[in-house]
Motif scaffolding. Structure first.
Motif, PDB file in Angstrom:
ATOM      1  N   ILE A  17      40.238  43.179  30.430  1.00 30.60           N
ATOM      2  CA  ILE A  17      40.855  43.026  31.568  1.00 30.60           C
ATOM      3  C   ILE A  17      42.169  42.683  31.579  1.00 30.60           C
ATOM      4  O   ILE A  17      42.511  41.674  30.478  1.00 30.60           O
ATOM      5  CB  ILE A  17      39.768  42.092  32.391  1.00 30.60           C
ATOM      6  CG1 ILE A  17      38.482  42.677  32.680  1.00 30.60           C
ATOM      7  CG2 ILE A  17      40.690  41.593  34.026  1.00 30.60           C
ATOM      8  CD1 ILE A  17      37.414  41.524  32.844  1.00 30.60           C
ATOM      9  N   CYS A  18      43.198  43.239  32.265  1.00 25.16           N
ATOM     10  CA  CYS A  18      44.430  42.859  32.137  1.00 25.16           C
ATOM     11  C   CYS A  18      44.768  41.825  33.527  1.00 25.16           C
ATOM     12  O   CYS A  18      44.680  42.694  34.503  1.00 25.16           O
ATOM     13  CB  CYS A  18      45.597  44.137  31.975  1.00 25.16           C
ATOM     14  SG  CYS A  18      47.243  43.403  32.098  1.00 25.16           S
ATOM     15  N   ALA A  19      44.943  40.836  33.441  1.00 24.51           N
ATOM     16  CA  ALA A  19      45.152  39.874  34.706  1.00 24.51           C
ATOM     17  C   ALA A  19      46.532  39.966  35.078  1.00 24.51           C
ATOM     18  O   ALA A  19      47.441  39.674  34.015  1.00 24.51           O
ATOM     19  CB  ALA A  19      44.775  38.542  34.505  1.00 24.51           C
ATOM     20  N   MET A  20      47.039  40.327  36.184  1.00 26.67           N
ATOM     21  CA  MET A  20      48.387  40.525  36.623  1.00 26.67           C
ATOM     22  C   MET A  20      48.536  39.507  37.752  1.00 26.67           C
ATOM     23  O   MET A  20      47.705  39.478  38.679  1.00 26.67           O
ATOM     24  CB  MET A  20      48.622  41.855  36.815  1.00 26.67           C
ATOM     25  CG  MET A  20      50.004  42.164  37.215  1.00 26.67           C
ATOM     26  SD  MET A  20      50.548  44.066  37.289  1.00 26.67           S
ATOM     27  CE  MET A  20      50.387  44.489  35.468  1.00 26.67           C
ATOM     28  N   VAL A 152      43.637  46.853  35.681  1.00 25.53           N
ATOM     29  CA  VAL A 152      44.308  45.561  35.862  1.00 25.53           C
ATOM     30  C   VAL A 152      44.010  44.982  37.071  1.00 25.53           C
ATOM     31  O   VAL A 152      43.605  45.711  38.079  1.00 25.53           O
ATOM     32  CB  VAL A 152      46.041  46.392  36.052  1.00 25.53           C
ATOM     33  CG1 VAL A 152      46.791  45.159  36.492  1.00 25.53           C
ATOM     34  CG2 VAL A 152      46.624  46.775  34.787  1.00 25.53           C
ATOM     35  N   VAL A 153      43.778  43.642  36.863  1.00 27.67           N
ATOM     36  CA  VAL A 153      43.328  43.063  38.212  1.00 27.67           C
ATOM     37  C   VAL A 153      44.412  42.039  38.432  1.00 27.67           C
ATOM     38  O   VAL A 153      44.770  41.290  37.996  1.00 27.67           O
ATOM     39  CB  VAL A 153      42.042  42.399  38.011  1.00 27.67           C
ATOM     40  CG1 VAL A 153      41.728  41.433  39.436  1.00 27.67           C
ATOM     41  CG2 VAL A 153      40.766  43.054  37.333  1.00 27.67           C
ATOM     42  N   GLU A 193      37.791  34.283  31.648  1.00 28.78           N
ATOM     43  CA  GLU A 193      37.110  33.711  30.715  1.00 28.78           C
ATOM     44  C   GLU A 193      36.239  34.851  29.811  1.00 28.78           C
ATOM     45  O   GLU A 193      36.340  34.549  28.833  1.00 28.78           O
ATOM     46  CB  GLU A 193      36.007  32.718  31.258  1.00 28.78           C
ATOM     47  CG  GLU A 193      36.644  31.404  31.734  1.00 28.78           C
ATOM     48  CD  GLU A 193      35.612  30.449  32.303  1.00 28.78           C
ATOM     49  OE1 GLU A 193      35.870  29.469  32.580  1.00 28.78           O
ATOM     50  OE2 GLU A 193      34.404  30.790  32.487  1.00 28.78           O
ATOM     51  N   ALA A 194      35.803  35.894  30.617  1.00 27.28           N
ATOM     52  CA  ALA A 194      35.262  36.942  30.051  1.00 27.28           C
ATOM     53  C   ALA A 194      36.234  37.735  28.989  1.00 27.28           C
ATOM     54  O   ALA A 194      35.818  38.129  27.901  1.00 27.28           O
ATOM     55  CB  ALA A 194      34.247  37.743  30.707  1.00 27.28           C
ATOM     56  N   GLY A 195      37.248  37.899  29.466  1.00 27.78           N
ATOM     57  CA  GLY A 195      38.241  38.879  28.919  1.00 27.78           C
ATOM     58  C   GLY A 195      38.095  40.294  28.992  1.00 27.78           C
ATOM     59  O   GLY A 195      38.826  41.033  28.804  1.00 27.78           O
TER      60      GLY A 195
END
Length: 252
Positions: A17-20, A152-153, A193-195
């Protein structure tokens, strides 16, 4: 038997997961990936947000396909067919390279399509997982322009909740679509947290991390978000009470 076991094992995958952060980064990323020849889906949480996203892409010289529930049914069916023909398994339409589809929750439901990159607004965990299911959906596709599927979230930092507008940083309109801001906050926390989303084995853990407390328990939610969360719980319970009042006992 061995073949069946191997087939099930092949279906397991870990999707990072790419957090943006909220802002213009998502727009730039969609444009960049389309320029590299990737097929991209960008899911916004409201119709007006999707329309504005499509307009912003056009200003950058990219002509996306826009799909949302306000289209007349005939137009919607025509657009859905174009998406299926281009991004579906048959690939009977135009080239999928650089193809961008922008839309709302329609893009997470029954429409069968496959993209290389999925950009999505933060939404409840089950919906994010559903949207991620459109990444590399057709596993036998060859010649992809990216080495791995990309999720991407767009979400604010779950650790930095200063006020009641935390979720509205993604979109003020979207904040009115998913009114239980505690659920979306837990989603941001859980995903961070999970990534990654691990399928199929890790999905239940992710969902239970968000929903296991029950809608009525918001003690873990940051104080600025509790009012919206409690209000959403109250509305839900009122709707359940109304629905129960209309139930018919077929045994009588």
């Amino acid at each position: 038997r061995e073949t069946a076991v191997a087939t099930r094992a092949d279906r397991k995958r870990r999707l990072p997961i790419c957090a943006m952060p909220p802002g213009d980064d998502a727009l730039a990323h969609v444009a960049n990936m389309a320029g590299r020849g990737a097929a991209v889906a960008w899911i916004r949480n409201s119709v007006d947000d999707a329309i504005e996203a499509a307009e912003s892409l056009r200003a950058r010289g990219i002509e996306p396909v826009l799909l949302h529930a306000r289209f007349a049914m005939g137009d919607r069916l025509r657009i859905e067919e174009r998406v299926r023909n281009t991004l579906g398994k048959s690939e009977t339409g135009e080239s999928r390279g650089g193809f961008v589809v922008v839309g709302t929750q329609i893009l997470q439901e029954s429409l069968d399509y496959d993209v290389d990159v999925m950009v999505t607004d933060l939404a409840p965990i089950d919906l994010v997982i559903q949207r991620a299911g459109r990444l590399w959906r057709h596993t036998d596709r060859k010649g992809r322009p990216v080495k791995v599927p990309e999720l991407v979230v767009v979400m604010p930092d779950w650790k930095d909740v200063k006020d009641q507008d935390w979720y509205r940083q993604v979109s003020r309109r979207g904040g009115a679509v998913y009114t239980h801001h505690g659920v979306v906050w837990r989603t941001a926390k859980t995903l961070s947290e999970a990534g990654a989303i691990e399928t199929p084995g890790g999905v239940r853990h992710l969902i239970e991390s968000v929903y296991r407390r029950g809608d009525e328990d918001n003690d873990d939610v940051p104080a600025p978000l509790q009012r919206a969360s409690n209000s959403a719980v109250g509305d839900h319970m009122a709707q359940m009470a109304i629905a129960n009042g209309y139930l018919l006992d077929v045994r009588s």
